[in-house]
Design an enzyme around this catalytic site. Structure first.
Site, PDB file in Angstrom:
ATOM      1  CG  HIS A 165      -0.472  -0.006   2.537  1.00  0.00           C
ATOM      2  ND1 HIS A 165      -1.253   0.249   3.638  1.00  0.00           N
ATOM      3  CD2 HIS A 165       0.771  -0.222   3.018  1.00  0.00           C
ATOM      4  CE1 HIS A 165      -0.523   0.203   4.718  1.00  0.00           C
ATOM      5  NE2 HIS A 165       0.702  -0.091   4.382  1.00  0.00           N
ATOM      6  CD  GLU A 166      -0.995   4.480   1.943  1.00  0.00           C
ATOM      7  OE1 GLU A 166      -1.344   4.981   0.873  1.00  0.00           O
ATOM      8  OE2 GLU A 166      -1.773   4.312   2.898  1.00  0.00           O
TER       9      GLU A 166
END
Lengths: 596, 596
Positions: free
Chosen positions: B450-451
């Site tokens: 994620h990110e």
């Protein structure tokens, strides 16, 4: 290449026929009933079972882990029983055994290819027959005719299952510390008392009976591993007609709750605690296998088979993960080529991105390299049984002993990394339980732990298989030198890779041939295991590349690309891995544990 | 060293005070209210919350993942709300903000050390305030005074939470493909229509309101990233007194079922589908932040903070896993020293085995190296805010930009490996849910995804942060050269390590300075990211080693041993990693995807 997400049949056939030339085995007496068409039929059967019977229940088993009912029985989804019955009826479990005891004398190499389908479909389902087959194999090798008839035959007929009971709370990797005792009785049987843990398939309602093979200590036996003997302890004692009769005193005490691999019960068992036989004579009835005191070496026949099987299972789960992520990468549109500035152009499938290709090629290199390794080991078993000369059979035995810790550890390590990459290719989706790759990762994570941890394999390889005698390693180098010569003659990429392999072999020799400071050498055994593992798999990639070198079409091109990947991106880590061995680095030995 | 299994306070203090000399920040205007005792008090508070409030619910949240009730509301264990309220009341969320808006102007370096306790205690619990803080920070930087008062202040008071809404089904890594639209209204607001997915904390009953920051496209905006604008879309529209009023048209469509990190809801949200406002004017009410078309750069202020936060979370989970496995290794007796033949001698704790020490030292090197990295980055934020010259502030900004993809990716990769080793140290126990290490592993696995995935970080580092301008890298080399000179002057192990570091820096330069064949360079960006990450962490280990060089006692000895481990066992992989970059290897580019 393949749209099949379980295993690539084309690759299995490449390995078996184009590389290992398993069809030529049919010329040997033991395999005279076979030809390639028959091998293919058995593969068809395994592919069918893996695809249609095992794979469909894999997530179900993960979501419904075994639990103990109020009556002490294990509760599992009924679909598991259905799948195992279908497998039992297939006859595959007895496929490699002698015809005279109901086997089909299938070559191990073909059997191993078949079993990869089952493990890829559902590793946790396959664990039951996998352990049972190894159990029966031990019994057939070391049991009396009566023991074979009573305990091995029902397993080979797919009706009973078998386990191996080694670990205890205080004796995991350290088997010499086993305290379960077996007291001899006047009727020739023993009575077994003790607790065993981590017993896979140790209790369930999936078969008519469970044949436990239990390591225990006889009264007055010497301390340590030499005091151990092996006993058959069935869950139910066979009655006069050989059917499961009265309950033996083996009690399910608890089930472990695992991160993955959940369909396989993992149990804590009590032997002789009286729970199942109140009022009866105390102890679980056990039947000695082989000689008193020979338990550990006999058990290791099963353990070594299990170790290669663990590696094969790791390959299978890695392989299916690779194919799932490959299919995803072909289908998922996201982003555009880096040098394309037009934001309105349609998105491309992620397989077009170099980093996704990196993750796919890495997986391919791991899982096809791992498959080559386990199939090669299986062929060595066939060589042991059917080589034309005693020398050739002995060489196969030596090489198999050397390669066993590698066949166990290398796929467990790198096909797990493949599963990790399969998640990564899926991005956020791969982290959800809507896609199977996260389960593959969790299931596969056990393989670096059970049947001897990664570190135990390292000590086995460097300490037992290399330092005690250099014969195995010498035999390996001889085979590799033959491959290197052939690849060098080919020229091009194979010749370049052959030179790289020769370079790293020389590094291994330089790190190991000086046998001084053994303690420091063994302290870095894991680095040695991983380095030698990479050298071995590089060799197997060189072999595959040479077979594929003149093939046209995408399949052969893929083999050549994966070989190039392995030599360019993987093999070079051998140099730093060996550095601490070469230097006899003492960091781990001299460390003050209080400083951690 | 420490019996605390959450984090080693001694190490945090070493990093903050002995290495980074954070106590000297108190001399600066912004931090004039602080001294070391006050920093320690805040650390005490965070340690208390992490240990007594967050850690006790971590397994509970894993076993009871969020589900949607019949009324469409999210159901989670009430203990989560209790823990988050306790955190909210601590005031920690506003700690770094300006006093004039209710903040405490705590240095980021101290705040980051504090937050590590929360993430180590329960990563999934900490995710709510972590995202909320970054959300508020964006609002304070880019919002109007009214937006700050209405939306940021309630977050800083711990009453509301915030999210970032970027991804859509067809736009994950490729944000330019976002299709959510925001239609301007006569009253100056916008109406937002679209679906967002992977929204962490996107819906729940844990706060009075949720402030979504939504990337959307205005009508007629250019295609691609430049057409994006940023909108505040609160779950409830504030009423006249600023309290949460009528429901905005944001609907929870689904919850993702994840491998780990389960306490954090991960949601699919519909904006403007009418489900919550039947009959009302269509669309979710949104408030533009900044200029139309400037959405992506503004959002990246939050994203960059989130990326370093992801790295910090990965470190925290890795760190607590290390300490758990360390405690286990001290307590678990198994086996005997390899050169001891007496099988009747008592078993030794497994920390006495070299391979277990290897796994512990590796974890220590990863997690303390990762902690150094994220604290160093946090100090760069303090430098940006308070450096004595504009040049120094600009250099900090440059360096922080360069290090952000490394601070995100290196801990996500290697502290995950630490968690993997923590399982391995536990053996079979580590694979069961009776021990926390398997959850640590599952929780931490998200951080590479994620990110911005690992591969996205690589392209950011090599493409955006290095190829576009060499200023950041030059600044990094300058700092490293200073460290190398100091370590060389010290002599001994630091000098030896300094030489190794210099050698690998030269390799990085050689691989990157030639800017021809950029496409092939970028095709191997991930290897470059990992190589440079190792070089950076090696530098930070050299720094730590130099601070620890003359210290007596086990703690400093441990620092020196971990540094030695990193230089001997980890840093050397930089050479093979860089090889494909140096050679501008085209394997991934030229590959025929059909051959996979």
């Amino acid at each position: 290449m393949s749209n099949d997400r379980l295993l690539a049949r084309r690759d299995l056939e490449f390995m078996l026929y184009e590389w290992l030339k398993v069809d030529q085995l049919a010329a040997r007496e033991r395999f005279h009933a076979y030809d390639r068409d028959m091998f293919d039929s058995v593969l068809d059967l395994a592919e069918h079972l893996g695809t249609e019977v095992f794979a469909p229940i894999n997530r179900l088993l993960d979501e419904n882990e075994p639990r103990m009912g109020l009556d002490g029985r294990v509760i599992q989804p009924p679909e598991l029983l259905t799948a195992l019955r279908a497998f039992g009826e297939s006859g595959l479990i007895a496929s490699t055994f002698d015809e005279e005891i109901g086997g089909a004398q299938l070559p191990y190499a073909v059997r191993s290819a078949c079993m990869t389908y089952l493990a890829a479909g559902s590793l946790a389902t396959y664990a039951y027959p996998f352990l049972s087959e190894a159990n029966a194999h031990l019994l057939v090798t070391h049991g009396t005719p009566g023991q074979i008839a009573t305990f091995a035959i029902p397993i080979l007929e797919g009706r009973w299952f078998g386990t191996m009971c080694l670990s205890e709370q205080q004796a995991g990797s350290s088997l010499g510390d086993i305290t379960t005792i077996a007291v001899p009785q006047e009727d020739g049987t023993h009575r077994v008392f003790g607790s065993k843990m981590w017993i896979s398939g140790g209790d369930h309602e999936l078969a008519d009976n469970i044949v436990h093979l239990v390591l225990a200590r006889t009264p007055g036996a010497p301390v340590g591993p030499r005091g151990l003997s092996l006993f058959i302890v069935p869950r139910h004692l066979p009655d006069g007609s050989g059917e499961p009769g009265e309950r033996n005193d083996v009690t399910l005490v608890g089930l472990n709750h695992k991160m993955g691999y959940r369909g396989t019960t993992n149990t804590l068992l009590a032997f002789g605690d009286g729970a199942h036989t109140p009022g009866a004579q105390a102890g679980a009835v056990g039947f000695l296998v082989g000689e008193v005191g020979s338990g550990l070496p006999i058990m290791f026949d099963m353990m070594n088979e299990a170790r290669i099987g663990v590696g094969a299972g790791a390959v299978a789960v890695g392989y299916t993960g690779y194919l799932h992520s490959l299919a995803y990468a072909r289908e998922r549109p996201q982003g555009r080529p880096m040098n394309l500035k037009d934001a309105s152009a349609p998105q491309v499938p992620i397989i077009d991105h170099p980093d996704v290709r990196r993750m796919l090629l890495a997986q391919k290199a791991y899982v096809e390299g791992g498959l080559a390794l386990v199939l090669f080991c299986a062929l060595l078993v066939d060589e042991q049984l059917t080589a034309s000369t005693d020398d050739a059979a002995a060489e196969a035995t030596l090489l198999l002993g050397l390669l066993t810790p590698i066949a166990k550890s290398w796929p467990s390590r790198w096909c797990l990394t493949a599963n990790d990459l399969a998640i990564q290719v899926h991005g956020g989706y791969g982290y959800t339980r809507d896609f199977p790759v996260e389960q593959f990762y969790r299931d596969n994570r056990l393989n670096m732990i059970h049947e001897g941890t990664h570190g135990i394999q390292a000590v086995d390889l460097i300490g037992r298989k290399i330092l005690r005698s250099s014969d195995g390693l010498r035999s390996l180098w001889t085979r590799m030198e033959r491959s290197i010569a052939a690849a060098t003659a080919v020229g091009g990429a194979p010749a370049r890779h052959a030179a790289a392999l020769a370079h790293h072999i020389a590094e291994v020799k330089a790190a190991l041939e000086d046998t001084r400071e053994v303690e420091a050498l063994l302290a870095n055994a894991t680095s040695g295991l991983e380095a030698i593992g990479h050298v071995v798999v590089a060799w197997l990639w060189l072999e595959q590349e040479c077979v594929a070198r003149s093939g046209t079409g995408a399949f052969y091109e893929g083999k050549r690309s994966a070989a190039e990947y392995f030599f360019a991106h993987e093999l070079p880590i051998v140099t730093p891995l060996l550095d601490t061995l070469r230097r006899r680095d003492r960091l781990f030995l001299d460390l003050d544990p209080n400083s951690l």
